[in-house]
Structures are given as C-alpha cells and as structure tokens.
Design an enzyme around this catalytic site. Sequence first.
Site, PDB file in Angstrom:
ATOM      1  N   SER A  21      12.442  39.901  36.170  1.00 17.42           N
ATOM      2  CA  SER A  21      13.141  38.743  36.717  1.00 17.42           C
ATOM      3  C   SER A  21      13.718  37.876  35.597  1.00 17.42           C
ATOM      4  O   SER A  21      13.089  37.669  34.566  1.00 17.42           O
ATOM      5  CB  SER A  21      12.182  37.902  37.554  1.00 17.42           C
ATOM      6  OG  SER A  21      12.862  36.794  38.097  1.00 17.42           O
ATOM      7  N   ALA A  70      15.255  28.566  27.705  1.00 16.04           N
ATOM      8  CA  ALA A  70      14.955  27.562  28.723  1.00 16.04           C
ATOM      9  C   ALA A  70      16.210  27.489  29.584  1.00 16.04           C
ATOM     10  O   ALA A  70      17.057  26.618  29.405  1.00 16.04           O
ATOM     11  CB  ALA A  70      14.612  26.214  28.122  1.00 16.04           C
ATOM     12  N   CYS A 127       6.909  30.325  35.291  1.00 19.04           N
ATOM     13  CA  CYS A 127       8.000  29.822  34.439  1.00 19.04           C
ATOM     14  C   CYS A 127       7.474  28.621  33.656  1.00 19.04           C
ATOM     15  O   CYS A 127       6.963  27.680  34.250  1.00 19.04           O
ATOM     16  CB  CYS A 127       9.205  29.395  35.277  1.00 19.04           C
ATOM     17  SG  CYS A 127      10.415  28.479  34.310  1.00 19.04           S
ATOM     18  N   ASN A 187       4.450  36.389  32.146  1.00 16.10           N
ATOM     19  CA  ASN A 187       5.680  35.641  31.928  1.00 16.10           C
ATOM     20  C   ASN A 187       5.714  35.215  30.454  1.00 16.10           C
ATOM     21  O   ASN A 187       4.830  35.574  29.676  1.00 16.10           O
ATOM     22  CB  ASN A 187       5.732  34.422  32.863  1.00 16.10           C
ATOM     23  CG  ASN A 187       7.165  33.977  33.148  1.00 16.10           C
ATOM     24  OD1 ASN A 187       7.986  33.899  32.242  1.00 16.10           O
ATOM     25  ND2 ASN A 187       7.466  33.677  34.398  1.00 16.10           N
ATOM     26  N   THR A 188       6.729  34.444  30.088  1.00 12.79           N
ATOM     27  CA  THR A 188       6.892  34.048  28.692  1.00 12.79           C
ATOM     28  C   THR A 188       5.808  33.066  28.241  1.00 12.79           C
ATOM     29  O   THR A 188       5.176  32.397  29.052  1.00 12.79           O
ATOM     30  CB  THR A 188       8.253  33.369  28.486  1.00 12.79           C
ATOM     31  OG1 THR A 188       8.379  32.312  29.434  1.00 12.79           O
ATOM     32  CG2 THR A 188       9.389  34.357  28.687  1.00 12.79           C
ATOM     33  N   GLY A 238       6.399  42.291  28.870  1.00 12.30           N
ATOM     34  CA  GLY A 238       6.260  41.447  27.680  1.00 12.30           C
ATOM     35  C   GLY A 238       6.482  42.268  26.424  1.00 12.30           C
ATOM     36  O   GLY A 238       5.616  43.037  26.015  1.00 12.30           O
ATOM     37  N   GLY A 260      12.929  43.015  30.102  1.00 11.42           N
ATOM     38  CA  GLY A 260      13.875  41.903  30.248  1.00 11.42           C
ATOM     39  C   GLY A 260      14.583  41.702  28.927  1.00 11.42           C
ATOM     40  O   GLY A 260      15.704  42.160  28.702  1.00 11.42           O
TER      41      GLY A 260
END
Lengths: 299, 249
Positions: A21, A70, A127, A187-188, A238, A260
């Site tokens: 995503s 961001a 997020c 996620n990040t 990741g 991603g």
Amino acid sequence: MPDISTKIQNFSMKTPVMLASGILDESSGSIKRSLREGAGAAVTKSIGIEERKGYDTPVISIISTGLLNAVGLSNPGIDNFEEEFRPFTEKERVIVSIFGKDVQEFLFLSKRVESMGFRVVELNLSCPHVKGVGSEIGQDPETVEEIVNELRRKTNLQIWAKLTPNVTDITKIAKAAENADAFVLINTLKAIGIDIYSRKFLLSNKVGGYSGPGIKPVAQRAVYDVYTETGKDIIGVGGINTWEDAVEFFLLGAKAIQVGTGLYYEDYAIFNKINTGIDAYLEKENFSNLGEIVGLSVR
Amino acid sequence: MIHSAVKEIRKEKGGIFTIEFDADMKASPGQFLMIWVPGLREIPMSLSRTEKPFSITFRVFGDSTRALSELRRGDYLFFRGPYGNSYPVPSGRIAYVAGGTGMASLKSMIDRYPGDVYVGAKNRDELFFVESGYYIATDDGSSGYRGTVVDLFFSEGKEYDYIFVCGPEQMMKSLYDRLPKNTSAKVFMSLERLMKCGIGICDSCSINGFRVCKDGTVFDLGQISTMTEFGISRRGASGKLEFLTNPKR
C-alpha cells in the site's frame, strides 16, 4: 517447476509478491500494471472517508539506506474511490487499504469496500505521520482489538491488520488483533531527516516514515516475533529488493511478501525478478513448493 | 539532496527567470530536476541547458518560485535528479512546438539540433528564448500570429521528419488531434502532470499506467494514443481524477 503460489486463509495468489500500500496504487491504471507485471496481488493506497490532499512537497526524500516519506495519506475519499474502481475487473486480486480515526469509520469503509465486491481489507493501523489515525490508534491494543472484532462481527471480509513497528512490543498489538485473518508486518519506522547545508527538514511535515533496505532487519524481527507468538498468517514487508530478501522473510514465517520502496530501486521488474528467483531457489534447494520453507528456520 | 552554487541568475522576461549552476551530473535534453526550496516546496523543473553550466528556466507562480527568483550568485540551489527520459536524437527536417514555459524543456534540443521553432504564449510579455526566424503566435496578437501555436503550426503546412512538442496538455492534445492519422513524422511530446515524488513511486503523475516522471516525460505518438486520459483528465493532489478545463494554446 516448484509451486510458488500461496494462500492467505482462502485468498489465493499465483505468486507470493504483492504491491504494498502507498506505492503506485492510487490509480486503477497503475494497479493493473503491477498485476500485469507479475504481482500476485496489489494493495490500494489507504482510503479514508473524506478526500485528503496530503502534505505539501517535499513528501519524499532519498537517503543512503532507503526513503523517507510523509505523503500524508492523500487519497480521493471512499466516494471517488468507488467511482473509479467500481468497473475494475480484477477485484479478486486487489486488497483495499483503509484508514480511519475510530471503529465507526473503519466499519463504514469496510462495508463500502465489501459492497463494491472486494474480498479483503488491509487495516492501516500504522501510518506514522498523520495525527489521530494510523499508528496513533494502532499503538493502542484496546482500540485495535475493538476495530478488528467489530469488522469480524459485521462484515464477511477477510481482514488483514497492518501493524506499526513503532511500539515497545509488537506482539502485544498482534495479540490484540488476533481475530484478524493475517498480519501485514511492518509499516514504516517513524523517522526524521535534515539537510546540513540548508539546515532545514527534508520533509515538509518534518516527521515521516522510513522504508527501504535499512529497515529489513527490523521487519524481519517483527515477523519472527509475531510468527512465534501467534502462528498466524503473515505478509512480510519492509526493505525487500531481491528474491533473497523475500526468501529470508519466508524462512522466518511469512507466507507472502509485499514490495513498495523496492519499486524505486528495481522498478516494475521487481515482481518477476523475485518470482523467478524464488522459483530457482526452491528448485535448486530441492523444495517442491513455497509452503515448505514458510517458517522453516523458526520451526 | 544535491546543493550547488548559483553561477548566474537572470530575468528572461516579466516573471520568467533562468538560474545557471554547475554540478557533477550527466543530463540529456528533456530531463528534469526536483528543485527544493528549503522550508518551502519541492517542484519539478525542466533543464533548459543540459551541460555545464546547467540551467533551469521557470515562471514565478508562488512562494517557492518567488524565493528561487530572489537567489543571488553564490547562493545554494538544492535539487535531486536529473530524472525522466529524454528526447531522442532527430534527423532530417525538425520542428519544435512550444507553448508557455514548455520552451524551457525544448531549449536544449533547439540548441543542439536546429530546426523550425513554433512558439506560443498569451502575449508578447510571456515570450522568451525567441530568436529571429521563429514562428510566433500570441493569444492577443501582440506579437506574430494571433491565435494558438497549434493553429500557426498547421497553417504553415510544412512537413517534418521529427516534431517535438512541449506545452499545456490541452495544447498538445489539440496538436495530437489535428495530426494526420497517417503522418510519417515522428512526434514526441513531453507531458506535465502534478508530480510529488519525481522517482516513479507515488502515482500522482500517472496516466493510464504510464508515469510521467519515470516512463516519460517524453512519450511518442504510439504511447499517447493508448492514453485515454490524455487531454481529458488528471489526478489532483488527493489522487482524485479531475477533468481538464484549461484553455487551449
């Protein structure tokens, strides 16, 4: 030839590499392109209730070990999303990522996604750079549990929970979300970057998320911890750029992976490079299917 | 992030400026940089010169471009890139069709591979990089032909082997629509869309699965003919599909 197909619960994929995503998944044309270029499935950009423009540029910064971003959850909102994706013909290969500020928003979005004909939602509980959503609620086990359980009760969707690594113990959040069908990890990482000649922040929002090769060991630790603790289906994400990276995630317990930031390094070729690499590895190492190596180093 | 000292800054016309700088990079005509104004925005800009000294040429349209226009010799220019593909090397009879600041992108091609140059602008105060012998069109007729550069191009009726086009999308669409279907000319258009990342991952600038920043910005007629969104719709900052209403030039 070894079998590289995989299944997350009853969601089958011909290849185990998905588009993550947030990358090249805002437009239906780009999602189609990933599916055409070897992705087993694709996850949409996170969709919320209202249209959101996201942050001003710069929204991306390139650092030596990956990317900072961001973007700010820019998305067209569920109404416009539905308008564009209603006629989409490959819904069975697309997972819709959603974000909200509370259980009601997640439920509303899930019902809309379900009514459009999609079968899987990925909950963005992670997020790291927008107030009041994403990791801010994904860091609270009680809220996570409430959201997952409510969606489980009131929809027939398959539920994937994308968790944040920005917590003391990710297994606590995973346990709170144990009624989900699968976990998407990770996620990040919440991060910041500065330029020494202008002495200004690299991102307009200052704080962003860190992705790319530098976060791979962190993601792998999360996969290992959650796999050993829960034994549930895991999608690893990741820092995956190569088939070797992907195989490492499988050995640690992931049944599928997402890429991603890897598209920045390898472009669309990344999907088939990883597919053929996994295939050759399984063959050379005398495995007949991908399932044989899932969690092999952990079991 | 690369930083480079400004060698020279000059006003081309009204609100149009060129900044010259040196950098250790290789660039080709058609490529662009993501120019960063620290504390303000990051903006994609075509290189108007693709060898030392490199240059960008831009119109002031907001705080960030105003800040750029106020840089002085020796100040740092911050950027990343160059990004995107480039115009192919032409041969034979060559035409350039520029609308507005599209001239900045074509300038380094015109310098390398001379040909007929068609330039369109709102009025004479917005014309820049114009040299004698160019075909000029202005909306108000204050210089050259009164009308659009596309009208002017077709009214001249000359034949070319290569046609390079850069300008507002509606102008390029109009040119595309009026080209004979069986044209033997090789036509290349540099497209412009809202760009956020510049490196092919954010999807803001995508047209039917083509990324303007990575697969382009230069596309050939075959590619453009498959873009059902070309000249019709584009993505806004939220990713919502919006319909174009800009006037043609």
